[in-house]
Structure formats: structure tokens, C-alpha cells
Design a protein around this motif. Structure first.
Motif, PDB file in Angstrom:
ATOM      1  N   UNK A   1       0.855  -1.196   0.000  1.00 59.45           N
ATOM      2  CA  UNK A   1       0.000   0.000   0.000  1.00 59.45           C
ATOM      3  C   UNK A   1       0.885   1.238   0.000  1.00 59.45           C
ATOM      4  N   UNK A   2       1.929   1.215   0.812  1.00 67.77           N
ATOM      5  CA  UNK A   2       2.806   2.389   0.893  1.00 67.77           C
ATOM      6  C   UNK A   2       3.507   2.646  -0.447  1.00 67.77           C
ATOM      7  N   UNK A   3       3.989   1.538  -1.057  1.00 67.83           N
ATOM      8  CA  UNK A   3       4.719   1.683  -2.324  1.00 67.83           C
ATOM      9  C   UNK A   3       3.821   2.237  -3.429  1.00 67.83           C
ATOM     10  N   UNK A   4       2.616   1.689  -3.501  1.00 62.87           N
ATOM     11  CA  UNK A   4       1.731   2.061  -4.629  1.00 62.87           C
ATOM     12  C   UNK A   4       1.029   3.400  -4.404  1.00 62.87           C
ATOM     13  N   UNK A   5       0.680   3.671  -3.170  1.00 64.44           N
ATOM     14  CA  UNK A   5      -0.100   4.886  -2.910  1.00 64.44           C
ATOM     15  C   UNK A   5       0.772   6.081  -2.557  1.00 64.44           C
ATOM     16  N   UNK A   6       2.022   5.821  -2.154  1.00 62.59           N
ATOM     17  CA  UNK A   6       2.940   6.899  -1.765  1.00 62.59           C
ATOM     18  C   UNK A   6       2.264   7.894  -0.815  1.00 62.59           C
ATOM     19  N   UNK A   7       1.795   7.433   0.346  1.00 64.93           N
ATOM     20  CA  UNK A   7       1.111   8.356   1.255  1.00 64.93           C
ATOM     21  C   UNK A   7       2.035   9.484   1.718  1.00 64.93           C
ATOM     22  N   UNK A   8       1.442  10.638   1.971  1.00 69.60           N
ATOM     23  CA  UNK A   8       2.228  11.778   2.451  1.00 69.60           C
ATOM     24  C   UNK A   8       2.578  11.620   3.918  1.00 69.60           C
ATOM     25  N   UNK A   9       1.708  10.943   4.655  1.00 71.62           N
ATOM     26  CA  UNK A   9       1.946  10.724   6.079  1.00 71.62           C
ATOM     27  C   UNK A   9       1.569   9.286   6.416  1.00 71.62           C
ATOM     28  N   UNK A  10       2.444   8.593   7.119  1.00 71.34           N
ATOM     29  CA  UNK A  10       2.110   7.254   7.617  1.00 71.34           C
ATOM     30  C   UNK A  10       2.016   7.368   9.140  1.00 71.34           C
ATOM     31  N   UNK A  11       0.860   6.990   9.657  1.00 68.10           N
ATOM     32  CA  UNK A  11       0.578   7.227  11.071  1.00 68.10           C
ATOM     33  C   UNK A  11       0.268   5.902  11.762  1.00 68.10           C
ATOM     34  N   UNK A  12       0.802   5.731  12.951  1.00 63.64           N
ATOM     35  CA  UNK A  12       0.605   4.483  13.699  1.00 63.64           C
ATOM     36  C   UNK A  12      -0.312   4.731  14.892  1.00 63.64           C
ATOM     37  N   UNK A  13      -1.406   3.982  14.948  1.00 64.92           N
ATOM     38  CA  UNK A  13      -2.290   4.050  16.118  1.00 64.92           C
ATOM     39  C   UNK A  13      -1.707   3.122  17.182  1.00 64.92           C
ATOM     40  N   UNK A  14      -1.294   3.709  18.286  1.00 67.52           N
ATOM     41  CA  UNK A  14      -0.509   2.991  19.298  1.00 67.52           C
ATOM     42  C   UNK A  14      -1.337   2.876  20.582  1.00 67.52           C
ATOM     43  N   UNK A  15      -1.687   1.664  20.949  1.00 68.73           N
ATOM     44  CA  UNK A  15      -2.564   1.435  22.104  1.00 68.73           C
ATOM     45  C   UNK A  15      -1.783   1.632  23.411  1.00 68.73           C
TER      46      UNK A  15
ATOM     47  N   UNK B   1       7.416   5.596   9.753  1.00 71.11           N
ATOM     48  CA  UNK B   1       6.268   6.354  10.253  1.00 71.11           C
ATOM     49  C   UNK B   1       6.589   7.846  10.331  1.00 71.11           C
ATOM     50  N   UNK B   2       5.542   8.660  10.114  1.00 72.68           N
ATOM     51  CA  UNK B   2       5.696  10.108  10.288  1.00 72.68           C
ATOM     52  C   UNK B   2       5.150  10.567  11.624  1.00 72.68           C
ATOM     53  N   UNK B   3       4.267   9.767  12.193  1.00 75.04           N
ATOM     54  CA  UNK B   3       3.675  10.187  13.464  1.00 75.04           C
ATOM     55  C   UNK B   3       2.992   9.029  14.158  1.00 75.04           C
ATOM     56  N   UNK B   4       2.814   9.209  15.460  1.00 75.81           N
ATOM     57  CA  UNK B   4       2.106   8.216  16.272  1.00 75.81           C
ATOM     58  C   UNK B   4       0.883   8.911  16.860  1.00 75.81           C
ATOM     59  N   UNK B   5      -0.230   8.190  16.900  1.00 74.37           N
ATOM     60  CA  UNK B   5      -1.369   8.669  17.682  1.00 74.37           C
ATOM     61  C   UNK B   5      -1.547   7.683  18.825  1.00 74.37           C
ATOM     62  N   UNK B   6      -1.413   8.164  20.038  1.00 71.73           N
ATOM     63  CA  UNK B   6      -1.556   7.298  21.214  1.00 71.73           C
ATOM     64  C   UNK B   6      -3.021   7.190  21.548  1.00 71.73           C
ATOM     65  N   UNK B   7      -3.550   5.979  21.592  1.00 68.77           N
ATOM     66  CA  UNK B   7      -4.979   5.808  21.882  1.00 68.77           C
ATOM     67  C   UNK B   7      -5.180   5.333  23.324  1.00 68.77           C
ATOM     68  N   UNK B   8      -6.397   5.506  23.802  1.00 64.86           N
ATOM     69  CA  UNK B   8      -6.866   4.974  25.098  1.00 64.86           C
ATOM     70  C   UNK B   8      -6.096   5.546  26.288  1.00 64.86           C
ATOM     71  N   UNK B   9      -5.659   6.785  26.164  1.00 64.30           N
ATOM     72  CA  UNK B   9      -4.955   7.398  27.298  1.00 64.30           C
ATOM     73  C   UNK B   9      -5.900   7.729  28.447  1.00 64.30           C
ATOM     74  N   UNK B  10      -7.211   7.678  28.162  1.00 64.59           N
ATOM     75  CA  UNK B  10      -8.188   7.927  29.225  1.00 64.59           C
ATOM     76  C   UNK B  10      -8.322   6.711  30.133  1.00 64.59           C
ATOM     77  N   UNK B  11      -7.886   5.573  29.668  1.00 61.23           N
ATOM     78  CA  UNK B  11      -8.076   4.337  30.438  1.00 61.23           C
ATOM     79  C   UNK B  11      -7.053   4.212  31.553  1.00 61.23           C
ATOM     80  N   UNK B  12      -6.949   3.020  32.078  1.00 61.23           N
ATOM     81  CA  UNK B  12      -6.068   2.787  33.220  1.00 61.23           C
ATOM     82  C   UNK B  12      -4.651   2.487  32.706  1.00 61.23           C
ATOM     83  N   UNK B  13      -4.072   3.453  32.001  1.00 58.52           N
ATOM     84  CA  UNK B  13      -2.756   3.208  31.403  1.00 58.52           C
ATOM     85  C   UNK B  13      -1.663   3.569  32.408  1.00 58.52           C
ATOM     86  N   UNK B  14      -0.568   2.840  32.324  1.00 58.39           N
ATOM     87  CA  UNK B  14       0.500   3.090  33.302  1.00 58.39           C
ATOM     88  C   UNK B  14       1.447   4.211  32.876  1.00 58.39           C
TER      89      UNK B  14
END
Ligand code: GDP
Length: 297
Positions: free
Chosen positions: A209-223, A243-256
Motif C-alpha cells: 500500500x505504501x509503495x503504490x499509494x505513496x502516502x504523504x503521512x504514515x501514522x501508527x495508532x498505538x494502544x 512512520x511520520x507520526x504516532x497517535x496514542x490511543x486509550x490514554x483515558x483508560x487505566x494506562x500506566x
């Protein structure tokens, strides 16, 4: 957010304020407790150790020992080093001055990837952009339906196909053509495949997907709930996809706290946004200084 880490750090640092004048020995003991608090928050051993080395080096200096409130100075040093550990970051993504910016969202199954695509589309729309979603997670049939529902909720167009007889690259290419046809779309967000674990097949599909679509930003959803495991996944994805960026998910939960504190240090990839709830408006830009403030309580 990070209740355990915050209270352990408070205990460790308030110990320094007890008993009047501080000696180098007191400081080293207090900072050993800070290190323990970081380890309990699932911070990787080497990072916790080098963090404490940096803080100690500054904290046992003349300036701190002679200060009126050395304990406050040490809290200040810890605060600054937390900021350095998590930053620097430019929140948000960069967009092409004209044409369609393609954002490829990736992540493991259950990390919050599909939800985050919707949150991001909502946020970009609010900022005056015209996003469109593409349902390219063909591994989890429910993901396609889920993305369609989310697109309806945030009122953005979506491209989805039946998963039989197609593949992720084709779906993304068709999605991009559809976006061009619609005319006003300026951002396409690709919801790509996730799996429970990283495997070669998944990575190959994403690399294609990355090779064919050449995305401008590759983002990782990080639990964020999964601590060091999430950081290790981010590392593996970054090795395959840059990756160009990380989005940290579920920070509202009981994360350490371990993922938030170390993903930048381990991968070199900045955290751009944080997910702080299931609802589609629960996405915030990531500010290391604010996060350090929250961690110290
Ligand atoms: P995917 O398999 O990676 O696409 O994951 P989903 O987007 O389906 O999300 C998995 C679960 O995590 C769902 O129940 C979401 O509502 C939930 N989720 C996603 N982001 C957040 C978040 O920031 N906070 C909380 N509490 N839950 C979230």
C-alpha cells in the motif's frame, strides 16, 4: 490518566522535601525511587536508567544543593527531562499545498485504528479540510461496516468495497480515484489492515500500500494500554514503513504511562495526537509540556 505513576512520583519527590537540607546521598536515594516509579509505569529499563542519570547529574550540582528549595529545583529538572523524553513535536500533520494529501493509518487490531481514522477526519473537517475515508482493512470484515458508520457520524464521504475479489492496494487506488472524482476532497485517510500480532503477511500488505499509494503521512495508532508491547510494535512498523507520526490511543483508560513516555525515545517518531475516549471528538493534539505537567500532577 497515569494515576499510579503520578502518585509514585509524588511520593518519591516529596521525600526529598522532608528533613530540611538535602545531601547528595538524599538526592540519589530520592531519584532511585523516581526510577522505580518509572519502571512500575512500564518504562523500559535502559530508558528509566539513563533518564535518572541525566536528572542526577543536574540535581547533585552546586546550584541545586545551595538553592533555598532544592526539592523544587529537582521537580523542575524532572519536569524538563520528561518534556525532553516525549518531545519535541509539531502537533498536526503537514499537507500538500494543492491536490490530495494521503494519510495512511496503520496499527494492530484493537488498537483503536478505525476509530482514530474517524476522529482524525472529524478534527480535520473542523479545521476546514475536506477529508474522505477509505476502508482498506479487509482483514476484519466488521471494520468496513464500522468505518461506514463512523463516516456517517462525522459526515464525510467514505469509499468501501466488498472484500471478496479485491485487495487493499486496489481499494486504496479506487478510493483515491473516487476522491478525485468528488472534486472537493483534499485529504484521504486510509484505514489499513490490522492483525492481532505483527506478521510478515501484514507487513507485506502494508508495504505494498505504501509503495503504490505513496502516502504523504504514515501514522501508527498505538494502544497506550499495552505499554512496552505497543512501543515494540511501533518500532517494528517504523522499520517497515517509516512512520511520520504516532497517535496514542486509550490514554483515558487505566494506562500506566510507559508507552507515552518512551515511544518517541525508542522509535524517534513523534506523538502527534492522543485519544482520550471512545467518542469521535476525543482526540487532542499532543503537547509534551502539558503531558509532563499531568504526569507530575
Ligand atoms: P481497530 O481494530 O484498531 O480498528 O480498533 P477500533 O477502532 O475498533 O477500536 C477498538 C476499541 O477501542 C473500540 O471499542 C473503541 O471504541 C476503543 N477505543 C479507540 N480509541 C479509544 C480511546 O482513545 N479511548 C478509549 N477508552 N477507547 C478507545
Amino acid at each position: 490518566m497515569f494515576e499510579g505513576l503520578t502518585s509514585n512520583l509524588k511520593n518519591a519527590l516529596s521525600g526529598l522535601a522532608r528533613g530540611g537540607k538535602l545531601t547528595e546521598g538524599n538526592i540519589r536515594d530520592g531519584l532511585r525511587e523516581v526510577r522505580q516509579a518509572l519502571l512500575e509505569a512500564d518504562v523500559n529499563y535502559d530508558i528509566a536508567t539513563s533518564f535518572i542519570e541525566r536528572v542526577t547529574e543536574q540535581a547533585v550540582g552546586e546550584k541545586v544543593l545551595k538553592a533555598v528549595r532544592p526539592d523544587e529545583q529537582i521537580v523542575g529538572i524532572v519536569h524538563q527531562e520528561l518534556i525532553n523524553l516525549m518531545g519535541p513535536v509539531e502537533p498536526g500533520f503537514s499537507f500538500k499545498p494543492s491536490g490530495i494529501t494521503v494519510i495512511m493509518m496503520c496499527g494492530l487490531q484493537g488498537s483503536g485504528k478505525t476509530t482514530t481514522c474517524g476522529k482524525l477526519a472529524r478534527l480535520l473537517k473542523e479545521q476546514g479540510r475536506e477529508p474522505m475515508l477509505v476502508a482498506a482493512d479487509l482483514q476484519r470484515p466488521a471494520a468496513i461496516e464500522q468505518l461506514k458508520v463512523i463516516a456517517g457520524q462525522v459526515d464525510v464521504p467514505v469509499h468501501a468495497e466488498s472484500p471478496e475479489g479485491t485487495n487493499a492496494v486496489k481499494v486504496c487506488q479506487n478510493g483515491l480515484s473516487q476522491a478525485k472524482k468528488l472534486g472537493n476532497v483534499d485529504t484521504v485517510i486510509l484505514d489499513t489492515a490490522g492483525r492481532l500480532h505483527i506478521d510478515q503477511e501484514l507487513m507485506q500488505e502494508l508495504e505494498q500500500v505504501e509503495r503504490k499509494l505513496q502516502p504523504d503521512q504514515v501514522v501508527f495508532a498505538c494502544d497506550a494500554m499495552t505499554g512496552q508491547d505497543a512501543v515494540n510494535s511501533a518500532k517494528a512498523f517504523n522499520e517497515a514503513l517509516e512512520l511520520d507520526g504516532v497517535i496514542l490511543t486509550k490514554l483515558d483508560g487505566d494506562t500506566r504511562g510507559g508507552a507515552a513516555l518512551t515511544v518517541k525515545e525508542v522509535t524517534g517518531v513523534p506523538i502527534k495526537y492522543i485519544g482520550v475516549g471512545e467518542a469521535l471528538d476525543r482526540l487532542e493534539p499532543f503537547h509534551p509540556d502539558r503531558m509532563a505537567g499531568r504526569i507530575l500532577g
